[in-house]
Scaffold this motif. Structure first.
Motif, PDB file in Angstrom:
ATOM      1  N   PHE A  45       0.382   8.842  -1.037  1.00  0.00           N
ATOM      2  CA  PHE A  45       1.330   9.945  -1.643  1.00  0.00           C
ATOM      3  C   PHE A  45       1.353  11.221  -1.190  1.00  0.00           C
ATOM      4  CE2 PHE A  45       0.061   6.297  -4.642  1.00  0.00           C
ATOM      5  CZ  PHE A  45       1.260   6.262  -5.443  1.00  0.00           C
ATOM      6  N   GLN A  46       2.258  11.868  -1.472  1.00  0.00           N
ATOM      7  CA  GLN A  46       2.388  13.083  -0.826  1.00  0.00           C
ATOM      8  C   GLN A  46       1.193  14.268  -1.331  1.00  0.00           C
ATOM      9  OE1 GLN A  46       5.985  15.051  -2.290  1.00  0.00           O
ATOM     10  NE2 GLN A  46       5.716  16.962  -1.248  1.00  0.00           N
ATOM     11  N   SER A  47       0.817  13.827  -2.531  1.00  0.00           N
ATOM     12  CA  SER A  47      -0.438  14.801  -2.988  1.00  0.00           C
ATOM     13  C   SER A  47      -1.693  13.893  -2.677  1.00  0.00           C
ATOM     14  CB  SER A  47      -0.274  15.024  -4.530  1.00  0.00           C
ATOM     15  OG  SER A  47      -0.252  13.784  -5.364  1.00  0.00           O
ATOM     16  N   SER A  82       0.533  -1.216  -0.252  1.00  0.00           N
ATOM     17  CA  SER A  82       0.064   0.067   0.036  1.00  0.00           C
ATOM     18  C   SER A  82       0.883   1.196   0.136  1.00  0.00           C
ATOM     19  CB  SER A  82      -0.894  -0.280   1.069  1.00  0.00           C
ATOM     20  OG  SER A  82      -1.940  -0.654   0.972  1.00  0.00           O
ATOM     21  N   MET A  83       0.245   2.030  -0.757  1.00  0.00           N
ATOM     22  CA  MET A  83       1.222   3.486  -0.544  1.00  0.00           C
ATOM     23  C   MET A  83       0.227   4.829  -0.421  1.00  0.00           C
ATOM     24  SD  MET A  83       4.259   4.267  -3.326  1.00  0.00           S
ATOM     25  CE  MET A  83       5.017   5.688  -3.473  1.00  0.00           C
ATOM     26  N   ALA A  99      -3.390  11.760  -3.820  1.00  0.00           N
ATOM     27  CA  ALA A  99      -3.914  11.095  -5.011  1.00  0.00           C
ATOM     28  C   ALA A  99      -5.267  10.256  -4.985  1.00  0.00           C
ATOM     29  CB  ALA A  99      -2.652   9.988  -5.596  1.00  0.00           C
ATOM     30  N   LEU A 100      -6.059  11.059  -4.560  1.00  0.00           N
ATOM     31  CA  LEU A 100      -7.393  10.576  -4.412  1.00  0.00           C
ATOM     32  C   LEU A 100      -8.302  10.808  -5.462  1.00  0.00           C
ATOM     33  CD1 LEU A 100      -8.510  12.229  -0.771  1.00  0.00           C
ATOM     34  CD2 LEU A 100      -7.522   9.964  -1.266  1.00  0.00           C
ATOM     35  N   LEU A 132       4.056   1.864   2.232  1.00  0.00           N
ATOM     36  CA  LEU A 132       4.971   2.818   1.673  1.00  0.00           C
ATOM     37  C   LEU A 132       4.343   4.300   1.846  1.00  0.00           C
ATOM     38  CD1 LEU A 132       6.055   0.729  -1.514  1.00  0.00           C
ATOM     39  CD2 LEU A 132       6.827   0.411   0.770  1.00  0.00           C
TER      40      LEU A 132
END
Lengths: 384, 320
Positions: free
Chosen positions: A81-83, A78-79, A85-86, A174
């Motif tokens: 993200f900084q943004s 699973s990751m 990313a939805l 992650l």
């Protein structure tokens, strides 16, 4: 849940070598931070672990099984993200459900209109709904489930992104700078929550950040990366107190460690012409570098090692940081003092500084730590 | 202040230039032939009862019909009976000009059939265009593969090719395959829209890579990403493309005129206008303009409906 091993991974983009042979083993349920300045290759390493990027050479293994060349979707990671990313067109509940829907429903069961009526789909859908509900409760975003990401604040989006990551049971999590888009206050709060989440899930976390405070406060181990290499990977306290490279010492710790030139000759260590001490074992004579944390320096009037004037002072309430411009040098050192000593640190005031060489870290000219140089006698003061 | 007046004046003139043909079309579709010829009657025309000469002519009785009608009119000569029938016909065939124009449009020409054809053709074209353009645009924007720049160069190159230049070879190819006078002939040549690929590629370039990576981590295949992630986020761009595509093919006169040579069954709405292109007996401007009005109305309505969504769109605001 599973451990992870990275062996001599390199990555080139054209002519630039972003990773120069990185090896790292992460134990099951361990929280490892990859920390370093921007461009050090930490995000690339994470993306290679995730399978979003292929390594130029080297191997990745999850739970002992090699996954190099395997698609990201098949690695069961699973990751976050900084943004975040939805998916902007899906509600919070649908966003969180995506990884489960993609894995537990068949292609036909996912079809709109007829999908829900296919055999087995109903049970699966109910299971997914329960899992989503559970994840939402854990992150306290239950009331937001029907909203779209556009209607959420940064902190809420961040939670939804976490929810999407933990709704299934991946081999490892992650996280790619998940806190850098939050404001300072929320960042501190979320930091604690992620650390708690790690303890609660007892899962393997790999956390990329450029923020040393995040790395220090959350991790079991910190891997300090610079220039495409891991310089040191150890527990936070070891990284801070016993760095093996001057770049690690300089990167970790705020304010930055003071580096002063030091000379070794005839088994004597000399700083600015003053002998600080003798060493026990024979070491090559020459110029070394002495690293001193701000708290290793003390204000003293008797026999100061260095003198200087206060050039700048920062009062943080619980402690005071002062930059001292050294008298005979152009360099400055940073000193941490107790609030009680504040009155001595008026701007422009002359101060004397003392130090205990046991607190100092000695590096050679290229920045490698010299642990062999042990100081036998301290406080030997002779005016040279 | 004066600058504002100038700005508005220029815009007003522009608006008049754009709207004038529509005004004429709508106005003519209301008026009687006489009013159109003489250029009187304002916008709506006087809407006085008029007689459809063709309808009257059709009801002109022949000898047998007069004989059949004779018992109803005892003691009258054949010419008198004919005069009575004709007088009745004139009453039956008189109507308001607006009714005349629009009923002509639907009765004289099978306009509903043409409209249906128009829908079938434009919708199939758009559907297949999307089916081709979205994966192509996704690959060009977000996947790294050898020769990607060259392929994109070809796409740009194809944008420069005018349709009319390749119309003849296309027609010959379709004729050899035996596809002329089919829906396929109307649809197939347009299914790969390089403009669509280009437009969507430009839009996909703005979609953050993280979103795609997140979808990959969530277990989506590349095709699933195209349809489940890229398509929903690309709705505004897709609507823009839909307007270009649908307007172009709904209004297209050139291509259907080439490949539909026989059966009226395949006529698209613009071909329907030809029905009123009078040859010897002058053009029927009223019904022709009524047909034109009917043809453009769906487009205008569709645009007004889509407009709000077009402007609102689904922004990528959830991303930042």
């Amino acid at each position: 849940m599973a451990g992870l091993s990275i062996s001599s991974v390199t990555k080139r983009f054209g002519d630039t070598e972003v990773l120069k042979g990185v090896t790292l083993d992460v134990a099951d349920a361990e929280f490892v931070s990859l920390v370093g300045p921007s461009g050090c290759g930490k995000s690339t390493l994470l993306r290679i672990i995730a399978g979003l990027e292929d390594p130029t050479s080297g191997d990745i293994a999850i739970d002992g099984k090699g996954v190099t060349g395997m698609r990201a979707a098949d690695r069961n990671l699973s990751m976050v993200f900084q943004s975040y990313a939805l998916y902007p067109h899906l509600t919070v509940a649908e966003n969180i459900a995506v990884p489960l829907r993609m894995r537990s429903l068949t292609t036909t069961q996912r079809l709109p209109l007829i999908g829900p009526f296919l055999p087995g789909a109903k049970d699966q859908r109910a299971e997914i709904a329960t899992a989503v509900q559970k994840a939402a409760e854990m992150l306290e975003i239950g009331p937001l489930l029907d909203r779209k990401p556009g209607q959420l604040s940064g902190g809420q989006r961040q939670r939804v992104a976490l929810g999407r990551a933990l709704v299934r049971d991946p081999a490892a999590f992650l996280l790619d700078e998940p806190l850098s888009n939050l404001d300072a206050k929320l960042r501190v709060q979320t930091r604690a929550e992620i650390a708690q989440l790690h303890r609660r899930l007892n899962a393997t976390f790999i956390y990329v950040t450029h923020d040393q405070v995040e790395a220090m406060t959350m991790s079991d181990r910190i891997a300090v990366m610079m220039g495409g290499e891991i310089l040191q990977c150890d527990a936070p306290s070891v990284i801070y107190e016993d760095p093996s490279d001057i770049r690690v010492a300089e990167f970790i710790g705020s304010p930055k460690i003071n580096i002063l030139p030091i000379e070794l000759s005839n088994a004597e260590l000399t700083l600015f012409g003053q002998v600080l001490g003798r060493i026990t074992e024979a070491a090559q004579a020459g110029i070394y570098q002495l690293g001193l944390r701000p708290e290793a320096l003390k204000l003293t009037q008797t026999e100061p090692v260095m003198t200087g004037t206060v050039a700048h002072m920062e009062n943080l309430g619980s402690e005071v940081y002062a930059q001292i411009a050294l008298a005979d040098q152009t360099s400055r050192v940073t000193l941490r003092a107790a609030p009680a000593e504040r009155h001595k640190l008026q701007l422009g005031a002359e101060v004397g500084l003392g130090l205990d060489l046991q607190d100092g870290l000695i590096f050679d000219a290229v920045g490698k730590r010299q642990r062999r140089i042990e100081v036998a006698v301290t406080h030997v003061r002779e005016v040279a | 202040m004066t600058r504002d007046i100038w700005k508005h004046l220029i815009l007003v003139i522009g608006a008049i230039i754009v709207l004038a043909p529509f005004y004429m079309m709508l106005s003519y579709s209301f008026k009687s032939p006489g009013e159109i010829d003489r250029g009187v009657g304002g916008f709506f025309g006087a809407q006085e009862m008029m007689v459809d000469p063709r309808c009257v002519k059709l009801r002109d009785p022949n000898r047998d019909e007069i004989a059949a009608a004779a018992p109803q009119y005892p003691g009258k000569s054949d010419s008198e009976i004919r005069a009575v029938i004709m007088a009745q016909a004139e009453i039956d065939c008189s109507m308001r000009p607006v009714v005349f124009n629009y009923s002509k449009a639907f009765i004289e020409a099978p306009l509903l059939r043409y409209l249906l054809n128009g829908v079938i053709v434009t919708v199939s074209i758009f559907f297949v265009q999307v089916l081709v353009a979205l994966p192509a645009a996704y690959a060009l924007a977000k996947l790294k593969f050898w020769g990607r720049e060259a392929v994109f160069g070809l796409v740009l190159f194809c944008l420069l090719i005018p349709v009319h230049a390749i119309a003849l070879p296309l027609y010959i190819m379709l004729a050899k395959v035996g596809l002329t006078n089919t829906y396929a002939a109307l649809v197939v040549p347009w299914t790969i829209s390089v403009f669509g690929i280009f437009l969507m590629r430009q839009f996909f370039m703005t979609v953050p890579d993280d979103l795609i990576d997140a979808a990959r981590m969530d277990g989506m295949t590349e095709f699933a990403i195209v349809w489940r992630v890229m398509l929903p986020t690309a709705i505004p761009a897709l609507l823009a493309f839909a307007i270009f595509s649908i307007v172009a093919h709904w209004n297209d006169y050139f291509w259907p005129r080439i490949v539909v040579t026989g059966s009226r069954e395949l006529f698209t709405p613009p071909l329907g206008l030809r029905e009123f292109k009078g040859d010897a007996d002058g053009s029927f401007f009223g019904p022709m303009m009524a047909t034109a009005t009917i043809i453009v109305t769906p487009l205008i309505v569709a645009f007004l409906v889509a407009q709000r969504r077009f402007i609102e769109g689904i922004t990528l605001s959830g991303m930042k």
